[in-house]
Design a protein around this motif. Structure first.
Motif, mmCIF file in Angstrom:
data_model
loop_
_atom_site.group_PDB
_atom_site.id
_atom_site.type_symbol
_atom_site.label_atom_id
_atom_site.label_comp_id
_atom_site.label_asym_id
_atom_site.label_seq_id
_atom_site.Cartn_x
_atom_site.Cartn_y
_atom_site.Cartn_z
ATOM 1 N N PRO A 189 0.817 -1.224 0.000
ATOM 2 C CA PRO A 189 0.000 0.000 0.000
ATOM 3 C C PRO A 189 0.850 1.274 0.000
ATOM 4 O O PRO A 189 0.323 2.354 -0.198
ATOM 5 C CB PRO A 189 -0.828 -0.118 1.281
ATOM 6 C CG PRO A 189 -0.090 -1.066 2.134
ATOM 7 C CD PRO A 189 0.673 -1.985 1.240
ATOM 8 N N GLU A 190 2.153 1.100 0.253
ATOM 9 C CA GLU A 190 3.029 2.271 0.200
ATOM 10 C C GLU A 190 3.208 2.752 -1.237
ATOM 11 O O GLU A 190 3.582 3.888 -1.483
ATOM 12 C CB GLU A 190 4.412 1.926 0.763
ATOM 13 C CG GLU A 190 4.394 1.567 2.226
ATOM 14 C CD GLU A 190 4.185 2.784 3.100
ATOM 15 O OE1 GLU A 190 4.993 3.717 3.000
ATOM 16 O OE2 GLU A 190 3.193 2.800 3.856
ATOM 17 N N ALA A 192 2.017 3.624 -5.175
ATOM 18 C CA ALA A 192 0.962 4.546 -5.577
ATOM 19 C C ALA A 192 -0.222 3.859 -6.245
ATOM 20 O O ALA A 192 -0.702 4.298 -7.266
ATOM 21 C CB ALA A 192 1.540 5.615 -6.500
ATOM 22 N N TRP A 193 -0.715 2.781 -5.665
ATOM 23 C CA TRP A 193 -1.952 2.194 -6.173
ATOM 24 C C TRP A 193 -3.067 3.206 -5.990
ATOM 25 O O TRP A 193 -3.095 3.912 -4.990
ATOM 26 C CB TRP A 193 -2.308 0.926 -5.388
ATOM 27 C CG TRP A 193 -1.394 -0.226 -5.625
ATOM 28 C CD1 TRP A 193 -0.410 -0.646 -4.791
ATOM 29 C CD2 TRP A 193 -1.360 -1.090 -6.762
ATOM 30 N NE1 TRP A 193 0.238 -1.718 -5.329
ATOM 31 C CE2 TRP A 193 -0.325 -2.025 -6.545
ATOM 32 C CE3 TRP A 193 -2.107 -1.177 -7.931
ATOM 33 C CZ2 TRP A 193 -0.005 -3.014 -7.461
ATOM 34 C CZ3 TRP A 193 -1.784 -2.168 -8.845
ATOM 35 C CH2 TRP A 193 -0.754 -3.078 -8.608
ATOM 36 N N PRO A 194 -4.004 3.263 -6.944
ATOM 37 C CA PRO A 194 -5.141 4.150 -6.702
ATOM 38 C C PRO A 194 -5.789 3.801 -5.366
ATOM 39 O O PRO A 194 -5.856 2.623 -5.005
ATOM 40 C CB PRO A 194 -6.076 3.841 -7.870
ATOM 41 C CG PRO A 194 -5.189 3.351 -8.952
ATOM 42 C CD PRO A 194 -4.059 2.642 -8.270
ATOM 43 N N LEU A 195 -6.245 4.812 -4.688
ATOM 44 C CA LEU A 195 -6.780 4.639 -3.336
ATOM 45 C C LEU A 195 -7.896 3.599 -3.289
ATOM 46 O O LEU A 195 -8.017 2.842 -2.332
ATOM 47 C CB LEU A 195 -7.317 5.988 -2.847
ATOM 48 C CG LEU A 195 -7.390 6.179 -1.356
ATOM 49 C CD1 LEU A 195 -6.032 6.001 -0.728
ATOM 50 C CD2 LEU A 195 -7.944 7.547 -1.033
ATOM 51 N N ILE A 196 -8.659 3.534 -4.338
ATOM 52 C CA ILE A 196 -9.790 2.604 -4.348
ATOM 53 C C ILE A 196 -9.292 1.156 -4.221
ATOM 54 O O ILE A 196 -9.956 0.306 -3.611
ATOM 55 C CB ILE A 196 -10.652 2.781 -5.627
ATOM 56 C CG1 ILE A 196 -11.982 2.039 -5.479
ATOM 57 C CG2 ILE A 196 -9.917 2.323 -6.875
ATOM 58 C CD1 ILE A 196 -12.996 2.373 -6.551
ATOM 59 N N ASP A 198 -6.437 0.340 -2.597
ATOM 60 C CA ASP A 198 -6.057 0.210 -1.184
ATOM 61 C C ASP A 198 -7.276 -0.192 -0.363
ATOM 62 O O ASP A 198 -7.225 -1.098 0.475
ATOM 63 C CB ASP A 198 -5.515 1.532 -0.645
ATOM 64 C CG ASP A 198 -4.152 1.885 -1.227
ATOM 65 O OD1 ASP A 198 -3.515 0.981 -1.796
ATOM 66 O OD2 ASP A 198 -3.746 3.045 -1.112
ATOM 67 N N ASN A 199 -8.365 0.507 -0.621
ATOM 68 C CA ASN A 199 -9.595 0.220 0.124
ATOM 69 C C ASN A 199 -10.127 -1.166 -0.189
ATOM 70 O O ASN A 199 -10.601 -1.876 0.695
ATOM 71 C CB ASN A 199 -10.664 1.267 -0.212
ATOM 72 C CG ASN A 199 -10.248 2.646 0.224
ATOM 73 O OD1 ASN A 199 -9.380 2.798 1.081
ATOM 74 N ND2 ASN A 199 -10.839 3.658 -0.376
ATOM 75 N N GLU A 202 -8.030 -3.654 1.648
ATOM 76 C CA GLU A 202 -8.409 -3.626 3.057
ATOM 77 C C GLU A 202 -9.694 -4.432 3.276
ATOM 78 O O GLU A 202 -9.796 -5.228 4.209
ATOM 79 C CB GLU A 202 -8.665 -2.172 3.450
ATOM 80 C CG GLU A 202 -8.007 -1.758 4.747
ATOM 81 C CD GLU A 202 -8.102 -0.250 4.893
ATOM 82 O OE1 GLU A 202 -9.180 0.219 5.307
ATOM 83 O OE2 GLU A 202 -7.128 0.451 4.554
#
Lengths: 211, 695
Positions: A189-190, A192-196, A198-199, A202
């Protein structure tokens, strides 16, 4: 020699003519385009569903710009490339076309094309979640069934995003290609994957610990 | 012709014999000197061996053998002679060997000089002298062990031969190339490591045994000694690295211990305040006595430990960070830092308000506010504090609740200094300035009224002029002012024109405050009300009873606003108006009557209106501002750098925004994606971790 060349040109011209005739069987006479209705007819002639991925592949081959429409120019580009000038030949050529698109070098291009193809409005940059889910099912599910199914499930349960943009769309493909699944061991997650994503990850991990 | 070639074995045997002689001469073991003839013989043989046609040219072999010979001499002769000695004696031997080695290499390279003519340059090989000197590096390991043991002895307080160490270090610098690789690799890297270990052991035992004060004294001594070591015998380039390393090893454990200690104290204070708060288990931004006590205690704690640094001569950032982190527990809230920021702003309010529960002397208040400013400068979410502060500042200024404008001003100035830069404080600064303008012009307005008796309304009144844009946008109530108030407005407008040109005044009736003497049957009470409330009440000086529609036409207020105003006067604690019928809602068919029987113990009654603020709204506002700030920072950074990866961009953003708040990586990613959407940035096609600026 001359004769041969001349006959070759003649044959090519004839081929073009045949492609044009083929076009006219589906075109709407008043607009000079093949419209959604024409495409529907084409699909039933070659016995595929109009949501079949192969129709999208055909559009890719034609470099068709507007969803639901083919211009004569696009039609020529596409059918000259796959050397097809009637519906029987087209039906036969479709499996070959699919093979070509599935080649990794072509597939990325096709994948990003399929997103652009769905942008119907001027200056539209993103696509609503429902359409994205449908598109994922058509384009990517045959290759990455587990990932696509879970991602679609995630997209439908979350509330943060109403639309998906190109960057996120391409990010998901990279995710399927690069991330070991389902253990996600190399997801960092460090980076630069798009935030979506990361979510999404998770959400996946939470789901995994629950079960 | 064949016999004239020199075969390898034959030639090399000859060379070796002569070289052995040379060695004996250098070691002082030979009676006969190595004379010109010896040299000529050697040189000529090498010359011949190099110039024979292939396969009999032996350049490469000779070059290799030259190196091998020197290496052999080092390992077979020099190394054993070092190994049998220890510490100083070994180092002395090391220095002596080096002197001889230099001579040997110089003379040998003369003999082999022919190689340097063509062979070495044509292959770009290392020159003979350097090859020879480099061989001595073999011995550095031994020298290092001995040298470090001397250094450790000095650290323990022994006197050592510094001159000798300086020589040794000088030699090692000389051995390597210009980049001092031999020194850096063989000495410096190991020295940093062993020094780190040495001091980390020290730190461990001191932490257990010493007081903070004694620890600091010892640490300072160590640092001074390390600087000494560098200046006396190490190369000067090592000083910064060594001091940093030692500082790190000595201070980091202390800072951690310190942080733990302070965190515990903070935690205890917070816990105590929670226990005292009987009703609510958790803080929710409401400001009561226990919160007040908590902030005061925390301020004292912070001040105590800040002073502790200055007493211990340390302005070290390690400790400042530790102090900041140890207050984390207090800062925490729904959004990182929001709770502390809110409580601290409320605390300031009690010091600056005229009816605050703290009645402090100017000096004591100044002093406390100074502590607040210092604590704020340690926060990472300074923007949140400023926002909450502003929310409380506005009613203080607008409703005349500030105890002292000078105190307000000096605190804002103080904040400005502590926070470095005016970005955060400029708005509150200018708000206070608006107030100053009003105060400064009070007397000149009175003079104006005095010299223009025709416009003087005969009422006591002041006007506050607010700069548009600085303040929240207030609703300019549509209100027919009573005649008394209208003359006031006109009088001020006339005055204002003499002061400024081309400026228009917009009257914000919703913010006005009026003091009305109301004659009730039992006594006269001064009512403190808003302009709207006042205008409404004044209608009743001519009529005892008014219907809703009468009031509506006379005041010309919006329906909603009128209902709200009527509500405030006829419900709640102070029923100044009586409603007919007496129901819970106000409807257009109601009528109102002045409650002449109203009475109360007080001489002055404040009828409440506007709520202060909503915590959630404030946080939302700050988050919005942060998004703008991050966007601006990213575009500014990317405009300059063009291409950056996520981590670099994050570091730069933190650096740029750190004085306002600490951005988190998630928000940053979100903003980057937003900027991609807006075509300011694009993701690199190959490496998706890299972003590019689009012009």
């Amino acid at each position: 020699m001359k004769k041969m060349r001349r006959s070759a040109i003649k044959a090519a011209n004839k081929e073009l003519e045949r492609i044009d005739v083929f076009f006219n069987t589906y075109a709407n006479m008043s607009s000079g385009l093949i419209d959604p209705e024409g495409i529907e007819r084409l699909c039933s002639d070659v016995e595929v569903d109009h949501t079949d991925v192969r129709i999208l592949m055909l559009a890719w081959k034609m470099k068709a710009e507007k969803q639901g429409y083919f211009t004569l120019e696009e039609w020529r580009t596409g059918f000259k490339a796959i050397r097809v000038s009637n519906k029987y030949a087209l039906k036969k050529a479709l499996p070959e076309l699919e093979k070509e698109v599935r080649r990794p070098t072509n597939f990325v291009d096709f994948y990003s094309y399929s997103f652009r193809y769905c942008l119907t409005e001027e200056k539209q940059k993103s696509i609503d979640i429902d359409s994205i889910c449908e598109l994922l099912n058509i384009v990517l599910r045959s290759q990455y069934q587990a990932q696509v199914d879970l991602f679609v499930q995630y997209l439908k349960t979350q509330n943060d995003y109403k639309v998906i943009n190109m960057d996120q769309w391409m990010g998901f493909y990279r995710f399927c290609e690069e991330i070991s699944f389902p253990d996600l061991s190399n997801y960092d997650p460090e980076l630069a994957w798009p935030l979506i994503l990361d979510n999404f990850v998770e959400w996946l991990r939470e789901k995994q610990t629950q079960s | 012709m064949r016999h004239s070639f020199i075969e390898w074995d034959e030639g090399w045997n000859f060379i070796q014999r002569r070289m052995n002689k040379l060695n004996r001469v250098i070691e002082g073991l030979s009676e006969t000197p190595f004379d010109a003839e010896d040299f000529m013989m050697l040189y000529t043989t090498i010359y011949n061996m190099c110039t024979q046609p292939p396969p009999h040219d032996y350049c490469q072999q000779l070059y290799d053998k030259y190196k091998e010979t020197i290496e052999q001499h080092i390992t077979l002769k020099r190394l054993p002679s070092l190994t049998e000695k220890h510490e100083e004696f070994m180092l002395q031997e090391f220095v002596k060997s080096w002197e001889r080695h230099k001579v040997r290499v110089r003379r040998m390279s003369h003999c082999f000089f022919f190689l340097a003519r063509h062979f070495i340059p044509s292959r770009s090989l290392t020159n003979l002298e350097e090859v020879g000197l480099n061989c001595f590096r073999e011995l550095n390991l031994r020298a290092r062990v001995a040298a470090f043991s001397l250094i450790d002895r000095e650290r323990e307080g022994e006197r050592i031969d510094r001159g000798l160490l300086k020589n040794v270090m000088g030699i090692i610098v000389e051995i390597g190339t210009e980049k001092m690789d031999a020194y850096k690799e063989d000495i410096e890297a190991h020295l940093l490591k062993s020094s780190g270990e040495y001091y980390s052991r020290k730190a461990l035992s001191w932490i257990a045994e010493e007081s903070y004060m004694d620890y600091m004294v010892k640490a300072e001594l160590c640092l001074r000694r390390e600087r000494n070591i560098v200046s006396h015998y190490l190369h000067s380039s090592s000083e910064k690295k060594l001091v940093e390393k030692v500082e790190h090893e000595l201070f980091e454990p202390l800072a951690n211990a310190f942080k733990q200690k302070v965190s515990l104290e903070v935690k205890a204070l917070v816990q105590q305040a929670k226990d005292d708060a009987s009703s609510n288990q958790d803080f929710n931004g409401a400001y009561g006595m226990q919160e007040h006590v908590l902030v005061r205690n925390l301020l004292e704690l912070h001040t105590k430990y800040l002073a502790f640094f200055s007493d211990c001569l340390i302005k070290n950032y390690i400790f400042h960070r530790a102090l900041r982190d140890s207050f984390d527990l207090f800062w925490n809230g729904p959004v990182a830092g929001s709770l502390g920021a809110e409580l601290l702003a409320a605390f300031c309010d009690t010091l600056l308000k005229n009816d605050g529960n703290e009645k402090l002397s100017d000096e004591a208040a100044e002093d406390t506010l100074e502590k607040v400013a210092k604590l704020v400068s340690y926060m990472s979410s300074k923007d949140l504090f400023i926002e909450f502060y502003k929310k409380r500042l506005i009613p203080r200024l607008l409703f005349d609740r500030s105890s002292n404008l000078e105190r307000e001003k000096s605190f804002v100035t103080n904040l400005k200094q502590k926070l470095g830069g005016t970005f955060l404080t400029s708005r509150i600064d200018k708000m206070v300035e608006d107030m100053t303008w009003t105060q400064d012009n009070k007397t000149s307005f009175l003079e104006y009224l005095h010299s223009n008796p025709n416009v003087n309304p005969g009422l006591d009144f002041t006007v506050t002029v607010l700069t548009t844009g600085l303040w929240p946008s207030y609703k300019p109530f549509n209100l027919n002012l009573p005649a008394e108030m209208k003359t006031c407005v006109e009088a001020f407008e006339g005055f204002y024109e003499t002061k400024t040109k081309c400026r228009k005044l917009n009257w914000i009736n919703s913010l006005g405050t009026c003091y009305i003497n109301s004659n009730f049957e039992s006594k006269t009470i001064e009512l403190v009300v808003s302009s709207c409330q006042a205008a409404l009440l004044l209608l009743f000086s001519d009529a005892d009873r008014l219907s809703y529609s009468e009031i509506f036409t006379q005041l010309n207020l919006d329906h909603d606003d009128l209902v709200q105003t009527l509500y405030s006067l006829s419900y709640g604690k102070y029923k100044i108006l009586l409603k007919e019928p007496n129901t819970k809602n106000i409807s257009p068919n109601d009528s109102f009557e002045f409650n002449s029987k109203f009475t109360g113990r007080m001489k002055r009654i404040k009828i409440p209106h506007l709520p202060l603020y909503e915590t959630k709204e404030v946080i939302k506002e700050v988050e919005k501002d942060r998004r703008y700030a991050i966007d601006a920072a990213i575009t500014r950074i990317m405009k300059k750098q063009k291409v950056l990866d996520l981590q670099q961009l994050f570091v730069e953003c933190v650096e740029k925004l750190g004085h306002i708040f600490k951005p988190d990586i998630k928000t940053l990613k979100q903003r980057i994606e937003n900027l991609i959407d807006r075509d300011y940035l694009e993701r690199d096609k190959e490496n998706h971790n890299i972003f590019k600026y689009l012009v």
